[in-house]
Write a protein that holds these residues in place. Structure first.
Motif, PDB file in Angstrom:
ATOM      1  N   ALA A 116       0.837  -1.198   0.000  1.00  0.00           N
ATOM      2  CA  ALA A 116       0.000   0.000   0.000  1.00  0.00           C
ATOM      3  C   ALA A 116       0.869   1.242   0.000  1.00  0.00           C
ATOM      4  CB  ALA A 116      -0.893  -0.010   1.236  1.00  0.00           C
ATOM      5  N   SER A 118       1.678   5.343   0.648  1.00  0.00           N
ATOM      6  CA  SER A 118       1.449   6.107   1.875  1.00  0.00           C
ATOM      7  C   SER A 118       0.130   6.867   1.814  1.00  0.00           C
ATOM      8  CB  SER A 118       2.608   7.049   2.140  1.00  0.00           C
ATOM      9  OG  SER A 118       2.560   8.123   1.261  1.00  0.00           O
ATOM     10  N   ASP A 119      -0.329   7.178   0.618  1.00  0.00           N
ATOM     11  CA  ASP A 119      -1.656   7.795   0.495  1.00  0.00           C
ATOM     12  C   ASP A 119      -2.728   6.864   1.018  1.00  0.00           C
ATOM     13  OD1 ASP A 119      -1.506   9.763  -2.537  1.00  0.00           O
ATOM     14  OD2 ASP A 119      -1.290  10.258  -0.418  1.00  0.00           O
ATOM     15  N   ASP A 120      -2.609   5.592   0.577  1.00  0.00           N
ATOM     16  CA  ASP A 120      -3.579   4.597   1.032  1.00  0.00           C
ATOM     17  C   ASP A 120      -3.528   4.461   2.539  1.00  0.00           C
ATOM     18  OD1 ASP A 120      -2.885   2.417  -1.776  1.00  0.00           O
ATOM     19  OD2 ASP A 120      -4.317   4.058  -1.521  1.00  0.00           O
ATOM     20  N   ASN A 121      -2.300   4.432   3.048  1.00  0.00           N
ATOM     21  CA  ASN A 121      -2.164   4.283   4.501  1.00  0.00           C
ATOM     22  C   ASN A 121      -2.792   5.446   5.235  1.00  0.00           C
ATOM     23  OD1 ASN A 121      -0.814   1.870   4.377  1.00  0.00           O
ATOM     24  ND2 ASN A 121       1.208   2.799   4.340  1.00  0.00           N
TER      25      ASN A 121
ATOM     26  N   MET B   1      -6.734  -4.622   2.721  1.00  0.00           N
ATOM     27  CA  MET B   1      -6.589  -3.433   3.543  1.00  0.00           C
ATOM     28  C   MET B   1      -7.891  -2.712   3.704  1.00  0.00           C
ATOM     29  SD  MET B   1      -4.080  -0.881   4.344  1.00  0.00           S
ATOM     30  CE  MET B   1      -3.993   0.188   2.943  1.00  0.00           C
ATOM     31  N   SER B 177      -1.626  16.382   2.672  1.00  0.00           N
ATOM     32  CA  SER B 177      -1.826  14.976   2.371  1.00  0.00           C
ATOM     33  C   SER B 177      -1.269  14.592   1.009  1.00  0.00           C
ATOM     34  CB  SER B 177      -3.314  14.657   2.421  1.00  0.00           C
ATOM     35  OG  SER B 177      -3.974  15.465   1.482  1.00  0.00           O
ATOM     36  N   THR B 179       1.552  13.606  -1.511  1.00  0.00           N
ATOM     37  CA  THR B 179       2.909  13.080  -1.376  1.00  0.00           C
ATOM     38  C   THR B 179       3.889  13.909  -2.184  1.00  0.00           C
ATOM     39  OG1 THR B 179       2.116  11.472  -2.953  1.00  0.00           O
ATOM     40  CG2 THR B 179       2.620  10.673  -0.764  1.00  0.00           C
ATOM     41  N   GLU B 183       1.070  16.492  -7.464  1.00  0.00           N
ATOM     42  CA  GLU B 183      -0.057  15.576  -7.445  1.00  0.00           C
ATOM     43  C   GLU B 183      -1.368  16.316  -7.401  1.00  0.00           C
ATOM     44  OE1 GLU B 183       0.788  12.253  -4.704  1.00  0.00           O
ATOM     45  OE2 GLU B 183      -1.386  12.483  -4.384  1.00  0.00           O
TER      46      GLU B 183
END
Lengths: 421, 566
Positions: A116, A118-121, B1, B177, B179, B183
């Motif tokens: 996953a 880090s966005d998903d996390n 997940m 948020s 990354t 983005e």
């Protein structure tokens, strides 16, 4: 047999931080009670909170947090989920988010995927916060070495604290740090979101130390030992320990330990050594145990090295000390030799050696790092010309001379001559 | 997940959001049904939604059913902080604490009407003229920026529904948020569904620029983007921020951008080219709250608690008792929870330091907790215990006071001596500095060796045995860990540079007041006092200067020490 059991019990107590810090559980003003009150309030009010625990190393901050969390888990088994992060390992945001996701998955029996991003996390963490908020489960974040999280852009702290600004999440952030100004390190945005609650962990006062000692060293009656032994131990300890604790010497020993480092950890290590040296025949603690433990603390490695040094080398060291006392800022082997010759002329001793022998002794001292070169620039010069300096303090030299029985009296006299104590 | 779908059943009514009606009790007799109050709250809500931003008389309006209820009863519901938990509802104190929590969104955002109006007008005008525009909102943290803009967004959507135009697509994004900074453009594409027709080798930014430069791609909807914490988009070459704002300048863009950040001059520093194009963003500053504004916000928060308490009491009491007990909470309950002087003191203090409303709310909650702890311990059963000045003061001192003095007083003795030796060294340096300018510029950085020598001197004069070099180094490391000293990295053990990070006056103050039973601390403090008072000519310890004979120890020392303190 019993004495061994007693010894084992005492040792296991000392190395169980929960037991050691449980001494202060009952007092109202202790940090344990305050932290517990805060977390219980947050859980019952279903609101968010943040708190910072500050104090020197070894004062039991993480131990108190563990105690509180353990108690809460037994009281409310389903309403708490604990996530632990450490600033040394997880100060990078991506690693931290991954670790949070992994621990959340572990707690809630979900499958964790290493792939996953880090966005998903991050999204997962926010979703989990919402879910737990809806089902009235509090997530408690314990951030160890909090000041290390405050380096860089502080994204993790910001996202955690921002997530707590919504009413749908229920989280408590506990920051643990040994830097007092940990909250000054935060960016103003993050600081605004962080509630300014602080708990200070100060070294215990004398009464608290006394309580701690009694709590650890008294044997309970019901541990399966012969009750006579326990009674004897406790009564002897009652006298003995009271005697010991009231003894002036013991107080001095305790003071000298606490004046260097007053943290509970330090005290526990001291006690451990003392308890381990408890004599198995008598099965009781005595003042000698504590004295022996204290000696271990006062170990001066350089003084111990001096015990193996030859007399000529001692002469050289004393000469260097005299040169330093005469405020000569830089001196080298040749000046030391001059001083050495001067002493021999003045006192007519028998230890007059040739220069080459002295040079050998000088090199030995260099190897043992009792003396050293002032800087590394003069590599090309020969040893005799390079400036040197002493690497031990005069006090240590004095102690070393005193402890050598074969030390010539002249050296002691030379030393005493300078008004040094 | 994927987290498993849990049943989001709330176990208790939520006082925070006004979206659900907690009371379904039947209305007995003369007692007004609580649903009327609910209606009152709907009224309150719709006042907000219609774009009427006036503070309004939410509670005291003549048409409100509550006013009639006021007339009906004589009894005021008293503030009863010790009220036990009624069967399943939280006690009063918890409700008030909840109302004062930072996370609880207020029903109406007060004290920001002007700013909200400006932003709304801007959005409306852009919308009506089908033009693009950019707005930059700046202000210190805790001034209500994100909250206000959230409300404006709601009003705007409501207004667009009323007017009948297709409502704009809204994207709210928090730039922390992301990354990577670029983005943001791909997120915009995804949200605004503009990725149709995107060639694979164009970057999202280029695609957006293409779309906005050509008429044929228009779908007729306005796009509203709110970028929170925009300074995270700042890169070395300021490219991303710049490109983002430039998107609003393209001929066919229908894109309204609202950026939120803390820096006032962000627009000037990073968007200079826009000025040249005459498309500089409109800057709206959210000033820090003043004392009156903070007071108003706090009062509004507490007063809005009232319907909850009323409803709670209304539900679970028998109909007969209702007539007696369902009295109204007087509008002045806000004052009954807090003493008015206390609330004002809190507002004044916070306004003087930062103007951050989060801090004020936190202090009030802390004060309630102090009161709670006090009530828990005390035995007296006083019915009315309000949060007094004293509680607020305790809470403020906890928040604002730096723990430095406490920590210094609680340090082990040798570490205190090290700090003293530092202060002494710096004082000697200041004395030796020839001009005042030199004394000020002097950077108090000492080599470990010098410090050790000064430390031994003090130990000698105060009869403490100094520790060896190794222990000294470890003591310095412990002080470094705590943030009191700073040790620079250096190779040699003795030549490390050490800097003091605490003010020397803090150290002097902490140790002067610290009278412990050990006389050695007195010596330390007195020796410091001696040094600092050198200019005034007092000589408390003449033997330190080498003059005079040493006085007898014991009581004379203590008396001198007390003299020193005066």
């Amino acid at each position: 047999m019993d004495t061994e059991k007693a010894l084992a019990l005492l040792r296991s107590r000392l190395y169980d931080p929960n037991y050691v810090h449980a001494t202060f559980k009952s007092s109202e003003e202790s940090n344990y009670c305050k932290l517990k009150f805060l977390i219980m309030n947050s859980i019952s009010d279903s609101c968010n909170n943040s708190i910072l625990l500050l104090g020197p190393r070894g004062s039991g901050k993480v131990a108190v947090v563990d105690l509180v969390l353990e108690d809460l888990k037994t009281q409310h088994p389903d309403s708490i989920s604990v996530i632990r992060l450490n600033g040394l390992l997880h100060s990078d945001d991506n690693f931290a988010l991954k670790e949070i996701a992994r621990q959340l998955c572990l707690d809630h029996q979900l499958l964790f995927s290493k792939m996953a991003s880090s966005d998903d996390n991050a999204g997962f963490m926010i979703d989990m916060l919402k879910e737990c908020g809806l089902s009235h489960k509090s997530i408690i974040f314990v951030l160890d070495e909090f000041d290390l999280f405050a380096q860089g852009k502080q994204r993790l702290l910001y996202s955690l604290l921002d997530a707590m600004q919504t009413v749908s999440s229920q989280a408590v952030v506990i920051g643990v740090s040994c830097r007092l100004d940990a909250d000054q390190l935060l960016e103003k945005r993050v600081r605004s979101r962080f509630s300014h609650r602080k708990l200070l962990f100060v070294p215990p006062s004398r009464e608290d130390v006394r309580r701690l000692l009694e709590h650890i060293l008294y044997l309970p009656k019901d541990i399966g030992l012969l009750s006579k032994y326990v009674a004897e131990f406790n009564s002897k300890i009652q006298y003995n320990l009271q005697d010991i604790l009231n003894d002036k010497k013991f107080q001095e020993i305790l003071d000298s330990i606490l004046f260097i480092d007053g943290a509970i950890n330090n005290l526990v290590q001291f006690l451990f050594r003392a308890v381990s040296s408890m004599s198995l025949e008598s099965g009781l603690l005595s003042l000698e145990n504590f004295k022996g433990s204290h000696l271990c603390y006062q170990r001066q490695p350089k003084t111990q090295i001096l015990e193996g040094v030859s007399i000529l080398e001692l002469y050289i060291l004393v000469c260097m000390n005299r040169l330093e006392c005469k405020e000569q800022n830089s001196y080298n082997f040749n000046s030391v030799m001059k001083e050495y010759k001067a002493i021999h002329e003045a006192y007519k001793t028998s230890d007059n050696y040739r220069d080459s022998v002295c040079l050998r002794a000088f090199e030995h001292l260099l190897e043992r790092e009792l003396i050293g070169f002032v800087d590394n620039k003069g590599r090309n010069l020969s040893i005799e010309i390079q400036p040197v300096k002493l690497l031990i303090s005069p006090h240590e030299l004095y102690l070393g001379l005193k402890s050598r029985s074969s030390c010539p009296a002249i050296l002691q006299k030379l030393f005493d001559h300078e008004s040094f104590r | 997940m994927v987290p498993k779908e849990s049943n989001p059943s709330r176990k208790r009514s939520s006082p925070g959001g006004y979206s659900e009606s907690p009371c379904k009790a039947p209305s007995p007799g003369k007692w007004r049904s609580p649903r009327r109050c609910n209606g009152n709250r709907d009224e309150v809500r719709s006042v907000g939604e219609n774009g009427n931003l006036s503070n309004g008389d939410l509670i005291g309006s003549p048409k409100s059913p509550r006013k009639e209820l006021f007339r009906n009863s004589n009894q005021q519901l008293k503030w009863n902080p010790r009220g036990k938990l009624l069967n399943c509802h939280p006690a009063q104190m918890q409700t008030v604490k909840h109302a004062l929590h930072v996370a609880t969104p207020p029903a109406i955002v007060v004290c920001r009407e002007k700013e909200q109006k400006n932003i709304l007008e801007f959005c409306k005008s852009c919308f009506q003229q089908s033009k693009a525009g950019s707005l930059y909102v700046c202000g210190c943290p805790g001034t209500g920026k994100t909250l206000s803009i959230g409300k404006v967004k709601e009003y705007f959507l409501g207004w667009s529904k009323e007017v009948g135009v297709p409502s704009p697509d809204v994207l709210t994004i928090n730039c922390t948020s992301l990354t990577s900074t670029s983005e943001i453009f791909s997120q915009m594409l995804v949200k605004f569904e503009l990725s149709k027709g995107k060639a694979t080798n164009t970057s999202p930014l280029q695609h957006l620029q293409d779309i906005f430069s050509q008429k044929k791609h228009q779908s007729g909807r306005m796009l509203l983007m709110i970028a929170d914490e925009m300074d995270y988009l700042i890169t070395r070459d300021h490219a991303v921020l710049h490109d983002l704002f430039m998107l609003t300048t393209l001929p066919f863009s229908r894109f309204i951008l609202i950026g939120i950040a803390n820096a006032i001059d962000l627009a000037d520093r990073f968007l200079q080219k826009l000025e040249a194009l005459n498309c500089k963003p409109v800057v709206i500053t959210f000033r820090a709250y003043s004392k009156d504004q903070i007071l108003k916000i706090l009062q509004q928060r507490i007063m809005v608690v009232l319907p909850q308490i009323y409803i709670i009491y209304a539900i679970c009491i028998t109909p007969y008792a209702c007539i007696v007990h369902t009295s109204l909470i007087s509008v002045a309950l806000g004052y009954d929870v807090f003493q008015p002087a206390a609330l004002e003191y809190c507002a004044r203090k916070v306004a003087a330091t930062s103007g951050d409303i989060r801090k004020a709310l936190d202090i009030c909650r802390c004060a309630i907790e102090v009161l709670e702890a006090e009530l828990k311990g005390s035995v007296t059963n006083k019915e009315t215990e309000k949060v007094s000045f004293h509680h607020i003061e305790t809470a403020i001192s906890r928040s604002f006071k730096s723990p430095v003095v406490d920590i210094i007083q609680s340090l082990p003795q040798h570490q205190q001596v090290i700090l003293c030796s530092f202060v002494r060294l710096s004082q000697h340096c200041k004395k030796n500095a020839t001009t005042l300018a030199e004394a000020i510029i002097l950077i108090i950085v000492y080599v470990c060796d010098q410090l050790n020598r000064s430390y031994s001197e003090i130990c000698k004069s105060t009869q403490i045995r100094p520790v060896g070099m190794m222990d000294f180094a470890s003591l310095c490391t412990a002080l470094n860990d705590q943030g009191l000293l700073e040790i620079a990295q250096s190779r040699g053990d003795k030549s490390k540079k050490i800097k003091l990070k605490v003010d020397s006056s803090d150290i002097t103050f902490a140790l002067k007041v610290h009278i412990c039973c050990l006389s050695t601390s007195c010596y330390i403090a007195a020796s410091l006092a001696h040094d600092t008072s050198i200019g005034t000519g007092h000589t408390f310890f003449p033997e330190l200067l080498g003059k005079g004979r040493p006085k007898t120890r014991g009581s004379s020392i203590n008396s001198q020490f007390h003299l020193a303190l005066k």
